[in-house]
Each structure stands twice: as structure tokens, then as C-alpha cells.
Design a protein around this motif. Structure first.
Motif, short mmCIF file in Angstrom:
data_model
loop_
_atom_site.label_atom_id
_atom_site.label_comp_id
_atom_site.label_asym_id
_atom_site.label_seq_id
_atom_site.Cartn_x
_atom_site.Cartn_y
_atom_site.Cartn_z
N GLY A 134 0.81 -1.22 0.00
CA GLY A 134 0.00 0.00 0.00
C GLY A 134 0.84 1.27 0.00
N GLU A 135 2.10 1.19 0.46
CA GLU A 135 2.92 2.41 0.55
C GLU A 135 3.14 3.03 -0.83
N GLU A 136 3.60 2.22 -1.75
CA GLU A 136 3.88 2.69 -3.11
C GLU A 136 2.57 3.12 -3.79
N GLU A 137 1.56 2.24 -3.64
CA GLU A 137 0.27 2.44 -4.31
C GLU A 137 -0.39 3.77 -3.91
N PHE A 138 -0.28 4.14 -2.62
CA PHE A 138 -0.97 5.34 -2.15
C PHE A 138 -0.03 6.54 -2.00
N SER A 139 1.18 6.41 -2.53
CA SER A 139 2.11 7.54 -2.47
C SER A 139 1.50 8.71 -3.26
N GLY A 140 1.35 9.86 -2.60
CA GLY A 140 0.71 11.00 -3.26
C GLY A 140 -0.81 10.95 -3.17
N LYS A 223 -8.03 6.65 -2.29
CA LYS A 223 -7.00 7.24 -1.42
C LYS A 223 -6.95 6.47 -0.10
N VAL A 224 -6.00 6.84 0.75
CA VAL A 224 -5.83 6.12 2.02
C VAL A 224 -7.09 6.20 2.88
N GLU A 225 -7.46 5.06 3.45
CA GLU A 225 -8.62 5.04 4.35
C GLU A 225 -8.27 4.49 5.74
#
Ligand code: NAP
Length: 318
Positions: A134-140, A223-225
Motif C-alpha cells: 500500500g505504501e507505493e500504491e498510495f504515495s501522493g 486514497k488512504v482510508e
């Protein structure tokens, strides 16, 4: 001597300098200030992290002689009002193709070959990643490495910050001014940050400290939840958050200098307080070298030492 016009800075770049400094942060501009002030021709090559790590710091209060200043203003003053005013030239671009072993050092910046009698490596270090799903995926899209840059997007929202050093705790205090709730997730129950900051964080009503825990996954849709946490016993729990700020330290980016320049196991350039590398005429300053304390004041001190050593080396060459 052949000159190239650099539109961005409105200066004429020459092909050869007595000192080329790689990196435009505190160490690099301190070196530029000292070298230019002693009459040497100096070029600072600013790479993709202009201003270095400190530029994102909201408030510097531990630099001797200055009460409070933002990291951005600190570097801008050092760069424009000090280093440039003494005649150091600046070039933006990613340096590459180094040949540093000979008497004449060469490097390429945006297709231009530059030569130098001495090189000072002051390229700092980059943000370490968590490496979880999830870190890469939700970067930005909710994952950020800079609270001062992105904190305003999370005004009134809930966020999580990961880390236990000065950056994480300073950022937690900064975010607590903007956000509704700040979770501070750290893999241990004690901190690397200074005691005064730890005290302020632990007392803050908006900051909830979650010790002995790691982020296992960052979850969301567009986006991040939420973040999925796991503690040392393997117990998992989920926190609903809109943003995740990663502040788990720095790592050097020195592979391109090896094997000419000697690195330690972690990738830092090996040098003692003289800032001399294994190569004559090549010096290193700031966070990128092996050292005990990575702080603004030690980066500035390294810059001064490296520039002075470079000047002495040039005198011995002459
Ligand atoms: P740091 O001091 O190296 O701290 C990094 C933190 O992240 C540590 O608490 C570490 O845990 C944790 N960590 C590392 N890898 C991790 C991972 N994979 N997963 C989870 N946690 C991880 O880094 P920093 O805070 O960015 O500071 C860098 C340097 O700048 C330091 O020398 C610092 O003092 C300096 N700095 C100073 C100021 C100031 O003086 N105001 C402000 C910012 C930075 P462990 O503790 O368990 O190793």
C-alpha cells in the motif's frame, strides 16, 4: 576557457572549476561559502532535492545563534545571501558519469561535462521507505514523506505518523496543529528524538502514541482510508486515517560513487572529521558520510572543513 550560458541562474558556467560541490543542502552551501570566500572558483550542482532535508523542517530551534527559523529560510539565506554573494555558481541537474580518481576530476550534468580539481560530495540522504503493501500504491494519495509540504491537505482529518526519531516527533507536533487526531506509530517504546520533543509529544492531547507496533498494510480505495497495525505479539488492529506520514529515517544514495569512493556497509561514504575520502582531492560533507551525529550544525561544520581541506589540497598541488 569555454563558457556555457545557464538561463535559469543567468550565470556563465565554465568547463573547469577548482571546487565542484555535489548537493545543495546545508553541507554543500556551507562548503560553497567557505570555498568561494577563500577565492576559489566554485560550482554547486543541486540535484533533485534542492535545499536538502532541512528544507521541509517547519522550525529549526537548535542551530546555535538562531532562535527560530524555518528550514526553507535557513537554506535560502545560506544559498542566496551567503554562498552566491561570495561568487559560488549554481547549476540544477542530476550529476552522473563520475571519474574522480585522477588529478582532473570529471562529471556530467545534463549532458554537459564539467571538470574540477577537487570535488566535495554533499548529496545528503533520501527518505527511507516502510516497504509495506500500500505504501507505493498510495504515495501522493495519502502517503507522504513531508509533513510540512502536505500537512495542510489533512486539516481537520485523522492521520498516522510512523517513526521514533526527531523528524517523526517534530512532524507529529506540526500535524497536531492542523489535524483532528494524530497517531504516532513506533516499533519500540522509547525514542531517538530529543527529550524536550518527546515530552511535548507525550503530553499532547491530540497525539496518541502507539508503541511496539509496525504498519503492516496501508489500505484504501482511491486514497488512504486506514492502516493495519501489528504489535510485537502479532496482534493486529486497524485505525481509520486519511493520511500516513512516513518518517523512518534516511538512507544514503552513493552507489554511483563506488567502487572509486569507499562506502561502509550501509552505503555512507567513509571519512573521519577531516572529511577526506580515500581519493586525493575528493571530500565528503554532511549526512552522506560516516559520522556520529547528523544535524544541521554538524553538516555546516563539515562543509567548512571540507572546503578548507580542498583549499589546502589545491595549495599542495600548485
Ligand atoms: P532517525 O533518527 O534515524 O530515526 C528513524 C526512526 O524510524 C527510528 O525511530 C527508527 O526506529 C524508525 N525506523 C527505521 N526504519 C524503520 C522501519 N522500517 N519501520 C519502522 N520504523 C523504522 O531519522 P530522522 O528522525 O529522520 O532523523 C534523521 C537525522 O536528522 C537524525 O540525526 C536526527 O537527529 C536529525 N534531525 C534533527 C532534528 C532536530 O534536531 N530538530 C529534526 C529532524 C531530524 P528505531 O528507533 O527502533 O531504530
Amino acid at each position: 576557457m569555454k563558457e556555457t550560458f545557464c538561463k535559469e541562474r543567468q550565470v556563465r558556467l565554465v568547463e573547469h572549476y577548482q571546487v565542484v560541490i555535489i548537493g545543495g543542502g546545508t553541507a554543500g552551501f556551507s562548503a560553497a561559502l567557505y570555498a568561494a570566500r577563500s577565492g576559489l572558483s566554485v560550482l554547486v550542482v543541486e540535484n533533485n532535492l534542492p535545499g536538502g532535508q532541512i528544507v521541509t523542517s517547519p522550525d529549526v530551534e537548535n542551530y546555535p545563534g538562531i532562535e527560530h527559523i524555518s528550514g526553507f529560510d535557513f537554506v535560502e539565506t545560506l544559498k542566496r545571501r551567503r554562498a552566491e554573494s561570495f561568487g559560488a555558481q549554481l547549476l540544477s541537474g542530476q550529476p552522473s558519469e563520475y571519474a574522480l580518481s585522477g588529478t582532473k576530476k570529471t562529471l556530467t550534468v545534463s549532458g554537459k561535462t564539467i571538470t574540477a580539481d577537487t570535488v566535495i560530495i554533499a548529496n545528503g540522504a533520501k527518505h527511507r521507505k516502510l516497504g509495506c503493501p500500500g505504501e507505493e500504491e498510495f504515495s501522493g494519495r495519502g502517503v507522504s514523506y513531508c509533513a510540512t509540504c502536505d500537512g495542510a491537505f489533512f486539516r481537520g482529518k485523522d492521520v498516522c505518523i510512523v517513526g521514533g526519531g526527531n523528524t517523526a516527533l517534530d512532524d507529529a507536533l506540526y500535524l497536531a496543529k492542523l489535524c483532528r487526531k494524530v497517531y504516532l506509530v513506533h516499533r519500540r517504546d522509547s525514542f531517538r528524538a530529543s527529550a524536550i520533543t518527546v515530552d511535548a509529544v507525550l503530553k499532547h492531547e491530540k497525539i496518541e502514541f502507539i508503541p511496539n507496533s509496525q504498519v503492516k498494510q496501508i489500505r484504501g480505495g482511491m486514497k488512504v482510508e486506514s492502516v493495519l497495525l501489528v504489535d510485537k505479539q502479532g496482534n493486529e488492529s486497524e485505525r481509520k486515517v486519511d493520511g500516513v506520514f512516513v518518517a523512518v529515517g534516511l538512507q544514503p544514495e552513493n552507489k554511483e560513487f563506488a567502487p572509486e569512493v569507499t562506502l561502509d556497509e550501509a552505503g555512507y561514504i567513509v571519512a573521519d572529521e577531516s572529511c577526506k575520502t580515500n581519493l586525493p582531492g575528493v571530500f565528503v560533507a554532511g549526512d552522506t558520510r560516516t559520522k556520529l551525529l547528523r544535524q544541521l550544525v554538524t553538516a555546516a561544520a563539515d562543509g567548512a572543513v571540507a572546503a578548507t581541506q580542498a583549499a589546502q589540497y589545491l595549495q599542495e598541488l600548485a
